[in-house]
Write an enzyme that holds these catalytic residues in place. Structure first.
Site, PDB file in Angstrom:
ATOM      1  N   TRP A 365      26.523  57.212  54.905  1.00 47.41           N
ATOM      2  CA  TRP A 365      26.122  56.553  53.656  1.00 47.41           C
ATOM      3  C   TRP A 365      25.063  55.484  53.901  1.00 47.41           C
ATOM      4  O   TRP A 365      24.529  54.906  52.973  1.00 47.41           O
ATOM      5  CB  TRP A 365      27.348  55.917  52.975  1.00 47.41           C
ATOM      6  CG  TRP A 365      27.832  54.624  53.603  1.00 47.41           C
ATOM      7  CD1 TRP A 365      27.951  54.359  54.931  1.00 47.41           C
ATOM      8  CD2 TRP A 365      28.221  53.434  52.914  1.00 47.41           C
ATOM      9  NE1 TRP A 365      28.428  53.081  55.118  1.00 47.41           N
ATOM     10  CE2 TRP A 365      28.608  52.483  53.897  1.00 47.41           C
ATOM     11  CE3 TRP A 365      28.318  53.071  51.573  1.00 47.41           C
ATOM     12  CZ2 TRP A 365      29.059  51.204  53.583  1.00 47.41           C
ATOM     13  CZ3 TRP A 365      28.776  51.797  51.257  1.00 47.41           C
ATOM     14  CH2 TRP A 365      29.139  50.886  52.253  1.00 47.41           C
ATOM     15  N   ASP A 366      24.743  55.225  55.186  1.00 47.42           N
ATOM     16  CA  ASP A 366      23.785  54.164  55.521  1.00 47.42           C
ATOM     17  C   ASP A 366      22.441  54.360  54.804  1.00 47.42           C
ATOM     18  O   ASP A 366      21.666  53.416  54.664  1.00 47.42           O
ATOM     19  CB  ASP A 366      23.563  54.092  57.037  1.00 47.42           C
ATOM     20  CG  ASP A 366      24.860  53.873  57.803  1.00 47.42           C
ATOM     21  OD1 ASP A 366      25.848  54.543  57.457  1.00 47.42           O
ATOM     22  OD2 ASP A 366      24.882  53.051  58.733  1.00 47.42           O
ATOM     23  N   GLU A 504      36.758  50.521  56.772  1.00 50.15           N
ATOM     24  CA  GLU A 504      37.445  51.614  57.478  1.00 50.15           C
ATOM     25  C   GLU A 504      38.750  51.186  58.135  1.00 50.15           C
ATOM     26  O   GLU A 504      39.427  52.016  58.748  1.00 50.15           O
ATOM     27  CB  GLU A 504      36.507  52.198  58.529  1.00 50.15           C
ATOM     28  CG  GLU A 504      35.261  52.782  57.910  1.00 50.15           C
ATOM     29  CD  GLU A 504      34.279  53.312  58.933  1.00 50.15           C
ATOM     30  OE1 GLU A 504      34.303  52.830  60.077  1.00 50.15           O
ATOM     31  OE2 GLU A 504      33.485  54.195  58.562  1.00 50.15           O
ATOM     32  N   LYS A 628      36.936  45.419  57.616  1.00 49.27           N
ATOM     33  CA  LYS A 628      35.906  45.587  58.643  1.00 49.27           C
ATOM     34  C   LYS A 628      34.551  45.137  58.100  1.00 49.27           C
ATOM     35  O   LYS A 628      33.729  44.568  58.805  1.00 49.27           O
ATOM     36  CB  LYS A 628      35.840  47.066  59.032  1.00 49.27           C
ATOM     37  CG  LYS A 628      34.784  47.404  60.050  1.00 49.27           C
ATOM     38  CD  LYS A 628      34.793  48.894  60.362  1.00 49.27           C
ATOM     39  CE  LYS A 628      33.752  49.246  61.415  1.00 49.27           C
ATOM     40  NZ  LYS A 628      33.609  50.690  61.595  1.00 49.27           N
ATOM     41  N   GLN A 629      34.326  45.413  56.804  1.00 51.30           N
ATOM     42  CA  GLN A 629      33.006  45.157  56.236  1.00 51.30           C
ATOM     43  C   GLN A 629      33.112  45.049  54.728  1.00 51.30           C
ATOM     44  O   GLN A 629      34.176  45.269  54.163  1.00 51.30           O
ATOM     45  CB  GLN A 629      32.060  46.286  56.620  1.00 51.30           C
ATOM     46  CG  GLN A 629      32.435  47.637  56.036  1.00 51.30           C
ATOM     47  CD  GLN A 629      31.808  48.778  56.803  1.00 51.30           C
ATOM     48  OE1 GLN A 629      32.324  49.199  57.832  1.00 51.30           O
ATOM     49  NE2 GLN A 629      30.706  49.290  56.303  1.00 51.30           N
TER      50      GLN A 629
HETATM   51  C1  BGC Z   1      30.547  51.691  59.550  1.00 50.45           C
HETATM   52  C2  BGC Z   1      30.112  52.651  58.482  1.00 50.45           C
HETATM   53  C3  BGC Z   1      28.761  53.203  58.838  1.00 50.45           C
HETATM   54  C4  BGC Z   1      28.791  53.812  60.231  1.00 50.45           C
HETATM   55  C5  BGC Z   1      27.435  54.284  60.665  1.00 50.45           C
HETATM   56  C6  BGC Z   1      30.530  52.386  60.893  1.00 50.45           C
HETATM   57  O1  BGC Z   1      30.876  51.484  61.902  1.00 50.45           O
HETATM   58  O2  BGC Z   1      31.843  51.235  59.292  1.00 50.45           O
HETATM   59  O3  BGC Z   1      30.050  52.011  57.231  1.00 50.45           O
HETATM   60  O4  BGC Z   1      28.385  54.170  57.927  1.00 50.45           O
HETATM   61  O5  BGC Z   1      29.226  52.856  61.149  1.00 50.45           O
HETATM   62  O6  BGC Z   1      26.541  53.228  60.712  1.00 50.45           O
END
Ligand code: BGC
Length: 837
Positions: A365-366, A504, A628-629
């Protein structure tokens, strides 16, 4: 010497490393990667072989291969971005002594410069060998931005205090494996079969290989020429074939203080290229036509100059040049990953660039953080990259059907053909345990695809794209959400169950079987995004011209009844909000335990990856209020306060503007920033409410890769979302850009440390030079022939024709609070604490 002198790069365009630091080598290799959107090569030294210090890697954009590994008693298949044959090897020896190896000589000085303006990697070193002889090695390297199939190395080798016989050795090495990520080392890693190792004529060596599952054919041809004082050197050559590697050794003599110039030019083609017979023929032809290094370099520098013309950013202010340099590093790596050469390729934007093997080159999704910058700079590129998703629509439909849904369900991780590529097992390096990976439950990826389509359309007004490709994907994603949502009679709400949000850490409810990790219910971000997608899908249906609409609806079997359900679901999706007005990350979040942040910080220091720490302790983040984010906060990242207010109103939930800062405070205190995307999103949402804190987070996000703040992840690949996102933050967030209802809105509010910002935007066919300081906003449209566009600043509208200029006096912060025009149109910023209209 006839060749151009090796000129000094400009400091404001240069990333400079001094000295040889084996512990930093992996990081430098990733950050000094050179690429052109077609392929990329890590900045490893030409004498380096893969070991604990060095990791040369060359990756073709979208060059994937699948292998089965046996792990923890299970067979798992992973699809990897393949490390292609290494074209760099170039070394020498004096008499019959040892081959030069950085690790074997005494380094007197080493300066490695990534010249961003010209797209060159310069390595200048002086060293002394075991016999006391001092030598200079001045190397320039490029991966051509002018011709995506060409790359070159040019080395001037100068004996300082000796003369004698040397042997240069240039090779193409197909003996590479995928071993750049320690966590993956137990997995199968030999993807290439080497088919042919040949020499062609005096100067050229040739290698042909093929990936052993995807049958991707690759050919490389390399030519070596030597010059002294501009004249070719007559030398004795021999070809050596070793296991999977072809080399040429060239004997010649060198004189003290007389540079010997070695030019290695390489051509690479793959069987997926267009307009080719077969890769071998093409690489040899390309090499035959290629001029000397400086000729190729001139074309390459011109291509970069043109790219910078479109994509640079100009800042004035405190430490602005440092910020500017970091932003340039980010723009540089973005353009090396996706460039005009990507337009004819079938690739998406990999989360970690083509710079290493982390996340296997997959597409996540980045893109949500990357496309906004591209859509306003090189919109044709976004269009091409969005086609990557359209070509995988059939696969997404298949995935939806297999899961029992309608519409199209895009995978969390995407690679070659669009099937779900999320690994089934992942290794926790802290515990050494292989664990089930259920992150494919991040269905929110689908809303990101829809959001990107909508944003691209807003930026370009490209109706043809929408009619032919965008609408179909958006409607199929809407359909997915309407079919995933289940009706809860007692709540009179629709629910989306068993998913994961962007955070996550929460894979399941506490005390459930982790093997069966069933996800969580009603993730607020997922549900609000689903409501947004359904609403936009209804807009898209209205937007399509009559016949197109009929044809598409006929083709999709989309009738009034289903559309009626979309409307209903878009108004009744559940969003958990607790009694204090905090949007709950998901149902049941409030029942989780508070986490001992101070205790863990004290115990572990770095607690970015709390998931790994807790698992190694036999615990799980599923039990705690930890993220986490950005998850809920992503809503404030993507939508203006006004747009969110509309969405919440539509969903029948209260939305007071002060809930935004309260939610930001709440989740900021409970986020470990285990993803580089997190600091970026947090900085964005704080940009107006707490400018000083936002600026600090922005600076931290700027350092994500440059300082490798996640402690060792950057050597495995850059973080492209954070890179592009920081540039976009300056562009859209600080300038307050929002594209809405065919109007380009601005509402600049620069941080105190920034005095002025300049960007060049492409908006609906016009090129706009935009400049803002704390008092004025000026927009100059370059002359061209196209229709006027509408620009607005806080409710003041102007039609701008090509060649025209407009300016707005900006309100002072105290005036902004009293300004009634504020809400006439949504601005991008969710954090202005102003009353609801
Ligand atoms: C993040 C995701 C991201 C992925 C790739 C993961 O560590 O939690 O949001 O899409 O890394 O960058």
């Amino acid at each position: 010497m006839s060749a151009k002198p090796m000129d000094e790069p400009l400091p404001e365009w240069s990333l400079i490393y001094e000295g040889y630091r084996p512990d930093q080598e992996g990081l430098r290799e990733a950050l000094c990667t050179l690429g052109n959107g077609y392929f990329a090569t890590r900045g490893a030294a030409p004498d380096a072989r893969a070991d604990d210090v060095h990791y040369p890697g060359t990756y073709l954009a979208g060059g994937y291969n699948r292998l089965v590994s046996e792990i923890a008693g299970r067979k798992v298949e992973n699809e990897d971005l393949v490390n292609q044959p290494n074209w760099l090897p170039l070394t020498f020896r004096i008499d019959d002594g040892p081959w030069l190896s950085m690790d074997e000589v005494e380094t007197l000085s080493l300066r490695q410069t990534l010249d961003l303006k010209r797209g060159l990697l310069c390595r200048d070193l002086r060293f002394r060998d075991a016999r006391g002889r001092t030598t200079r090695w001045n190397e320039r390297r490029m991966v051509s931005m002018a011709d995506p199939h060409l790359a070159g190395l040019c080395v001037e080798l100068t004996p300082e205090d000796w003369s004698g016989r040397i042997t240069l050795r240039s090779a193409l090495d197909g003996g590479v494996t995928n071993s750049g990520v320690a966590r993956y080392r137990d997995l199968a890693n030999r993807h290439l079969d080497v088919l042919e190792l040949e020499h062609r004529g005096e100067e050229t060596i040739f290698l042909r290989a093929r990936t052993n599952q995807s049958q991707l054919g690759v050919a490389q041809a390399a030519r070596m020429r030597l010059y002294v004082d501009g004249s070719p050197v007559d030398a004795q050559r021999r070809t050596i074939r070793e296991d999977r590697c072809i080399a040429q050794e060239i004997d010649c003599t060198v004189q003290a203080n007389t540079p010997l110039r070695a030019e290695k030019i390489v051509a690479m083609y793959s069987s997926r290229d267009w307009a080719i017979s077969e890769p071998g023929i093409e690489s040899l032809r390309a090499l035959g036509n290629a001029g000397r290094f400086d000729e190729l370099r001139a074309a390459h520098e011109l291509a970069w100059a043109h790219l910078w013309n479109e994509c640079d950013i100009g800042l004035e202010g405190n430490e602005a040049s440092e910020t500017e340099l970091k932003l340039r590093v980010h723009i540089f790596h973005l353009l090396q990953t996706v460039s005009p050469h990507s337009i004819d390729l079938d690739t998406g934007v990999p989360a970690r660039g083509w710079h290493g093997e982390a996340y296997r080159g997959h597409i996540f999704w980045d893109e949500l953080f990357i496309f906004p910058f591209l859509s306003l700079r090189i919109p044709t590129l976004t269009r091409a990259l969005l086609r990557y998703r359209h070509r995988r629509l059939t696969e997404a439909r298949r995935a939806a059907k297999e899961a029992g849904y309608r519409g199209a369900m895009y995978p969390w991780q995407s690679g070659s053909n669009g099937r779900e590529e999320t690994q089934r097992l992942h290794l926790n390096p802290d515990s050494g345990r292989w664990l089930p990976d259920t992150s494919h439950r991040q269905r929110h990826i689908n809303s990101a695809v829809a959001y990107n389509i909508w944003q691209y359309h807003q930026a370009t007004g490209d109706h043809e794209y929408m009619h032919f490709y965008g609408a179909e994907m958006l409607l199929e994603i809407a359909r997915l959400w309407a079919s995933i949502a289940t009706y809860n009679t007692s709540l009179d709400r629709y629910e989306i169950k068993g998913v994961m949000g962007p955070d996550e850490y929460h894979t399941a409810y506490p005390d459930t079987d982790p093997e069966a990790a069933g996800g969580i219910d009603n993730n607020a971000y997922t549900n609000v995004m689903a409501a947004w997608v359904l609403t936009r899908a209804l807009d898209v249906i209205d937007l399509l011209p009559g016949r197109r609409r009929e044809q598409l609806c006929e083709r999709l079997g989309l009738g009034d009844e289903e559309i009626g359900r979309w409307l209903e679901v878009s108004r009744k999706l559940r969003v958990p909000i607790n009694a204090d007005g905090i949007i709950s990350q998901f149902d049941g979040y409030d029942d989780l335990e508070e986490f001992d942040w101070d205790g863990y910080r004290e115990k572990y220091g770095d607690i970015h990856r709390l998931d790994r720490i807790l698992e190694a302790e036999g615990d799980t983040p599923n039990r705690y209020k930890v993220s986490k984010q950005a998850d809920v906060l992503m809503l404030f990242y993507l939508f203006s306060a006004e747009e969110l207010a509309l969405l919440f109103e539509q969903l029948g939930y209260p939305f007071e503007y002060d809930t935004i800062p309260r939610n930001i405070e709440y989740y900021s205190a409970r986020t470990s920033h285990g993803s580089t995307l997190s600091q970026l999103a947090h900085s964005w949402v704080l940009a107006r409410a707490d400018r000083a804190r936002s600026w600090r987070l922005f600076q931290r996000a700027l350092d994500s890769d440059l300082a490798d703040i996640q402690g060792g992840t950057t050597p495995e690949g850059i973080h492209l979302g954070a890179m592009a996102g920081t540039v976009d933050l300056v562009q859209r967030c600080y300038l307050g850009i929002d594209m809405w209802a065919n109007v380009l809105h601005f509402d600049p509010s620069l941080p105190d440390d920034l005095h002025r910002a300049r960007v060049r935007l492409h908006y609906r066919g016009q090129t706009l030079d935009v400049e803002a300081d704390h008092d004025m906003l000026r927009i100059r449209s370059a002359p061209c022939t196209t229709t006027p566009v509408t620009i607005a600043y806080r409710g003041h509208y102007r039609d701008l024709s090509p060649g025209e200029t407009c300016a707005f006096r900006l309100l002072k912060p105290e005036e902004r609070d009293r300004d009634e025009n504020r809400h006439q149109a949504p601005s991008h910023h969710a954090t202005d604490k102003e009353p609801r209209p």
